[in-house]
Each structure stands twice: as structure tokens, then as C-alpha cells.
Design a protein around this motif. Sequence first.
Motif, PDB file in Angstrom:
ATOM      1  N   ARG A 219      17.784 -14.807 -12.530  1.00 31.82           N
ATOM      2  CA  ARG A 219      18.062 -13.633 -11.729  1.00 31.82           C
ATOM      3  C   ARG A 219      19.246 -13.965 -10.827  1.00 31.82           C
ATOM      4  NH1 ARG A 219      14.739  -9.404  -9.689  1.00 31.82           N
ATOM      5  NH2 ARG A 219      15.245  -8.986  -7.518  1.00 31.82           N
ATOM      6  N   THR A 220      20.292 -13.198 -10.936  1.00 32.03           N
ATOM      7  CA  THR A 220      21.433 -13.433 -10.055  1.00 32.03           C
ATOM      8  C   THR A 220      21.732 -12.159  -9.302  1.00 32.03           C
ATOM      9  OG1 THR A 220      23.223 -12.701 -11.514  1.00 32.03           O
ATOM     10  CG2 THR A 220      22.423 -14.949 -11.828  1.00 32.03           C
ATOM     11  N   ARG A 221      22.208 -12.317  -8.076  1.00 31.01           N
ATOM     12  CA  ARG A 221      22.578 -11.165  -7.263  1.00 31.01           C
ATOM     13  C   ARG A 221      23.954 -11.401  -6.670  1.00 31.01           C
ATOM     14  NH1 ARG A 221      19.898  -9.177 -10.061  1.00 31.01           N
ATOM     15  NH2 ARG A 221      17.864  -8.230  -9.837  1.00 31.01           N
ATOM     16  N   GLY A 222      24.885 -10.584  -7.070  1.00 31.17           N
ATOM     17  CA  GLY A 222      26.242 -10.677  -6.524  1.00 31.17           C
ATOM     18  C   GLY A 222      26.912 -12.012  -6.791  1.00 31.17           C
TER      19      GLY A 222
ATOM     20  N   GLY B 168      27.065 -15.034  -3.404  1.00 33.51           N
ATOM     21  CA  GLY B 168      25.968 -14.526  -4.210  1.00 33.51           C
ATOM     22  C   GLY B 168      24.912 -15.587  -4.451  1.00 33.51           C
TER      23      GLY B 168
ATOM     24  N   ASP C 258      25.048  -9.300 -11.439  1.00 33.50           N
ATOM     25  CA  ASP C 258      23.613  -9.056 -11.229  1.00 33.50           C
ATOM     26  C   ASP C 258      22.923  -9.149 -12.581  1.00 33.50           C
ATOM     27  OD1 ASP C 258      24.050  -8.569  -8.551  1.00 33.50           O
ATOM     28  OD2 ASP C 258      24.253  -6.412  -8.819  1.00 33.50           O
TER      29      ASP C 258
ATOM     30  N   ARG D 161      32.985  -9.457 -15.255  1.00 33.29           N
ATOM     31  CA  ARG D 161      32.028  -8.482 -14.739  1.00 33.29           C
ATOM     32  C   ARG D 161      30.977  -8.167 -15.790  1.00 33.29           C
ATOM     33  NH1 ARG D 161      33.822  -5.949 -10.053  1.00 33.29           N
ATOM     34  NH2 ARG D 161      32.115  -4.513 -10.313  1.00 33.29           N
TER      35      ARG D 161
ATOM     36  N   THR E 112      21.062  -1.419 -15.712  1.00 36.65           N
ATOM     37  CA  THR E 112      20.046  -2.456 -15.726  1.00 36.65           C
ATOM     38  C   THR E 112      18.698  -1.869 -16.109  1.00 36.65           C
ATOM     39  OG1 THR E 112      19.979  -2.110 -13.367  1.00 36.65           O
ATOM     40  CG2 THR E 112      21.022  -4.115 -14.134  1.00 36.65           C
TER      41      THR E 112
ATOM     42  N   GLY F 213      30.656 -10.663  -8.918  1.00 37.25           N
ATOM     43  CA  GLY F 213      29.496  -9.865  -8.511  1.00 37.25           C
ATOM     44  C   GLY F 213      28.475  -9.622  -9.599  1.00 37.25           C
TER      45      GLY F 213
ATOM     46  N   THR G  97      19.556 -10.176 -14.969  1.00 35.97           N
ATOM     47  CA  THR G  97      18.108 -10.334 -14.936  1.00 35.97           C
ATOM     48  C   THR G  97      17.609 -10.677 -16.334  1.00 35.97           C
ATOM     49  OG1 THR G  97      17.998  -8.662 -13.201  1.00 35.97           O
ATOM     50  CG2 THR G  97      15.946  -9.237 -14.298  1.00 35.97           C
TER      51      THR G  97
ATOM     52  N   THR H  70      29.389 -18.696 -15.621  1.00 28.31           N
ATOM     53  CA  THR H  70      28.078 -18.242 -15.167  1.00 28.31           C
ATOM     54  C   THR H  70      27.014 -19.279 -15.493  1.00 28.31           C
ATOM     55  OG1 THR H  70      28.759 -15.974 -15.594  1.00 28.31           O
ATOM     56  CG2 THR H  70      26.404 -16.381 -15.331  1.00 28.31           C
TER      57      THR H  70
ATOM     58  N   THR I 296      12.172  -4.693  -9.571  1.00 27.23           N
ATOM     59  CA  THR I 296      13.064  -4.710  -8.416  1.00 27.23           C
ATOM     60  C   THR I 296      12.291  -4.908  -7.122  1.00 27.23           C
ATOM     61  OG1 THR I 296      12.980  -2.332  -8.628  1.00 27.23           O
ATOM     62  CG2 THR I 296      14.999  -3.423  -9.331  1.00 27.23           C
TER      63      THR I 296
END
Lengths: 291, 361
Positions: free
Chosen positions: B54-57, B108, B73, B262, B7, B71, B75, B95, B44
Motif C-alpha cells: 500500500r503506497t500513498r503519495g 509519501g 497510490d 504516474r 482504484t 504521487g 494497493t 517503485t 479505505t
Amino acid sequence: MSQAETVLVAGRRPQTTSGFLALFRNELHLTFRRMRTKVLLAILAALPILIGVIVKLNTDSPRGGGGGAPSFIAQTTQNGLFLVFTALAVALPVFLPMTVGVVAGDSVAGEAATGTLRYLLVAPAGRTRLLAAKFTAGLVFCLAATAAVAVTALATGATLFPLGEVTLISGDTIGFTDALLRAVLVAGVVAVSLAGLVAIGLFVSTLTGSGIAAMAATVGLVITVQILDAFPQLDAVRPFLFTHYWMSFSDLLREPMYWDGVWKDLGLQAAYVAVFGSAAWARFSSRDISA
Amino acid sequence: MTETPVTGDVTESAGGPGAASRPAPVPSATPAPLASRTSGASRTSGAPADDVIRTRGLTKRFRGGQLAVDGLDLTVPRGSVFGFLGPNGSGKTTTIRMLMGLIAPTSGTATVLGESMPQSVATVLPRVGALIEGPALYGFLSGRDNLVRFDAADPTADPRTRRERVEAALERVGLSAAAGKKARAYSLGMKQRLGLAAALLQPRELLVLDEPTNGLDPQGMREIRALVREVAAEGTTVFLSSHLLDEIEQVCTHAAVMSRGRLVVQGTVTELAARAQGRLVVRTPDVAQAAEVLAAHQVGALVPGEGRVDGELGASVDEALPKLCAALVEAGVRVHGFGLERGTLEDAFVALTGEGFDVAG
């Protein structure tokens, strides 16, 4: 995000009442602009003409046709206005619920099938708002469908039969204007009687991604419920079937008007709207839209 | 090679190959986004508002048990043209559906324009234009009435300016002449353009385009790309999914690569293309001699071949090249050809995933 607001033209816009209501208006447009809706209304409008012509042809040898409303048919030859009640009595068990089932059943499922649903939701229409707009359009269609039957029945009746004072079921006679008002009242009650079905159709429509399946299920349900309503053995359940009090509108053709059945009908419709409306909302607001 | 997502966009794409043809990332004219773009570290720690997505998990497991997104992540910086790349079936559309609040994530979080989805759909989506999995239209309505309907669906859209905005959107995608035709009579390209027009009914902060050139002829593809560049130049962040590497390389400043649900990698396009190392190629009949000279100048991974020598260059390519060339000539090597073979995103993709591109995951 306040930085974005000052610089970009893009940014938050306030929600306005007229903007909120625009979808309701557009939904009506969409419903009534469709060829399908026009054809359904045309079929409903043709029904009273057909009945009127048949009754007229049989006037010389009145044997009192079969079906649910023989007294109305006999009356029709005396007074054209009665064709309105006859037509509504014939249309209410089958034709009206069928058309309503098509419109309500397809409302959400049809949009899901064509994929337009996802674009409405990212617009964002809001799931509750979209459902409310669909329900409103369904109710308006009930009104339009009933009006299509009633208005052509009145026109056909006036053309083929004499008009004048009306003898009610109770034997009393009322003036033509008075009778016309009753016809409007009856048509209104018939239209509202279909509200429960709109809610059921809407719920079924949120269950599937296929418009045809939802329409078939809704119409099938109407037929099944009416068959069940014919079994005396099911007495305990029958008063809760949404079709049970449909024919109570004829009680409004007495003097004085007998409202008991009508109130029960309207109460039952309200209950169905509440139950199936909530179910539709619960289902639709949590559903993954992957079509 | 590595499985862990990389990232952070360390470098600006400006100056990279093809930078002129790409739209430069347009900041929203406030100092904050600029600051966050130049230093990856600040992203961050704070100011997530400058990330448009922005996605997290972020994870989606369908009812059948199939893990569509695993999962994630992701940005997406403000002002970027972000390419979301992956073979068909790699989880891109799932997504996007989660980002647009159409489906709920299994676990998430997803944040769009600083607010979490799907909870903030009503406040976020009026600022987002979207084309998801191809256009969907009401065939019995005219193109114009289709746009009127989608605009009416947005409660923040002003009914008084509706006609005007619809005409402007039609004009913009070149459909004014066909606006009165029923949408069912439209060609796929026209439908696609009408879908884009619907996404452009309002000035947007974010434009999400899922496979916008799918099924289009080369001319149609060029038009869509031109439109994307134009919209990006106005300051709209564009999130563009595609399975065409070519497309991403042509229009995007940033990219992320998905494979089997992924995230494989994300960063600037230049950075990603650089991961597929550009190779120095010298064409000469004096293979052995050339290899000797190159080795003396710290060119690694030398591969002598039939009439050519390949090698890998270090960091400062632009300075090293003329010196190398001069050194070869000085040493008496007959140089027939000398140059760099640039790495492409496709090379990067193959290197990263170890699989061919059009294979569904």
C-alpha cells in the motif's frame, strides 16, 4: 498480521544468533574462495622466498642491501628467523597495504557493481550487519596476509640459513623459542596495524559503485600518505598519518621490548577504525542502492 | 481517457475470459481478506493489514531532478497476482526499489505487509522474496553456493535447514543438475531461474518479481509463468512487473498501469480489459438492414462498414447476444458472421495513455 502466522507457513521467523553470524562466516568463505584472494596471498608468500634467495646468493659478498631494513638483512644470514622480520619490513610499506586495499576497497563497491548488493540487502542482510561482516573479513584477510608472509619467511629462512639463538637489535641474545614467540607477536602487530586501512578501504568502497575505482583510490591513498610521511616539513601532521608508526614493530626486537611506538600505532589504528568506520556506516546506511 | 487513477477492484475476476487459466486469488484462509475483497469501501476505511502493499503519495525525485515516481497510490490486495505494467522507464523498478527499502522515497509512504518501509526492512523482508532488475550472481561461486550466500544474508534463516532449503529451491526451478556449475557458466535463463530460487528459499508471503521473463526464450517464459501460478496457488501474493501486456493478461488477477512515473489505472484484469470495450461485429451483405435492427435493440455507436457492422454493447452481453442474433435472422438479414471482438489490455492501455506501448516515457 497474526492471522497470517497461524495459517501460512510463511510468516515471521525469529532472528537467531547462529543466523546472525552466518553472514560473517559466509563472508570469510566468499573472501578466501576467490581466485583473486588466493593470487594475492600467493604473491605475498613468494616475496620472502625471493628475498631469502637473493640474500643467500649475496652471502659471499655482503654489502648490506638498500631499503628500509638493512640491519635485518645482515642479521638474516646469521639466523633464518630474521627473514621473518626482513620480509615483514619489506612487505609492510607496499605489498601488504596494496593487497589489503584491493580486498577492502572492493568489498562493498564490487557487490554494488555486480548487483549482488541489492539481493543481500533485500535478503535482508541489514546494512550495519553487512558492513560489520565486510570489516571482519577485511581484518581476517590482514591476518592471513601477514601470516602468509611470516610463515613462508620462516620456512625459507629455516631452509637457507642456520637457526638458533637470536641476537636482538639491542645486542642481547635470546633463545630460539623465545624469538619465535616474538616473531608471532610482531606478525600480530603488523596485521593489526593494517586495521585502519581496512576501515578507510571500506569507507571508500561505500562511496562508489565501481570496485576498480575503490581499489585504485584506496591503494593510491596508501602511496600518497607514505610520500607525505617522508616530508619533514609536515611534522605537525605526520604523527596522525596511519602509516607513520608502522615500522615501530622493530622496537619489539629489543630487550626489554620498547612498546611506546607500538601503542601509538595501535591507538592510531583504533582512531582510524572509529572515524572511517563511522563514516562508512553513515554513508552506507543512508545510501540509495540503485545499482 | 481519464487521467485520474481508478482504484478499487469491484469485481472478482472469476467468470471473466481466461479465468480458468489464471490462478484464482487465494485468500489467506481467514475471513478478513475475503470481506475486504468483496467490498472495496472497507479497504479505505480500515484493516490496511490485508493489503500486502500500500503506497500513498509515493514520490521519488532523483538527485538530477528527474521525477521517476510521482504521487503513487498503489494497493495490492493479499492473495492477488498483481501485474505492474508500464513501458520501460515508467518508474516500475524505482517503485519496487522503494518498496524493498533499497532507496528512500522523496515523499509519501509505502507499507509492505502492514509495516512501513524502509523503516521495517528487518521484519518485513524475511517474508518477501524478490527478483529485482534481473538476476545478480557471484560468477565465481557455484549456483548452490550463491543460494547459500543469499540465505546466510537473512538473519532469520535457520543455518541447520539451509542445505535442505537450498536443494529444495534448486529442485523447484529445475536447476538441481547444474547446481555445482559456476554461475558465470550459466545461461541467462538459468541465471534468472537461480534468482527465482533465491526468492523461494523460504515460504514467502509476498513475491516481488521485476521483469522475470526478460531475455528469456518462449519456453523459459512459459516455465516462469507456470512457477508464478504455482507459487500463487500456495497463497503467496505475487507482485509482477512487466512491460509485456500479454504476460500480465495471462497470469495476473489484478493490474496497475504506470506511465511516466504516474499511476494511470489499477483494478482487476477483467475490469481493465473491459475498459477496452468489447465490440459486437456482424458480418453481412445487408449492412443497412442489420444496422437498423441493431439500433432497434439498443446497440450503440454503430459503424457500418464494408460487409460488416460494428457496435458497442451494454452491460449484459451474455443475455443480449442470442436475442440479437435471433432478431437479425428474423428480420431476414443474411448473417455470415456474428460475434464479439474482445478488448485486450493493450487496447485499454492505448485508450488510457494515448500512447503506444513500447515507447519509453
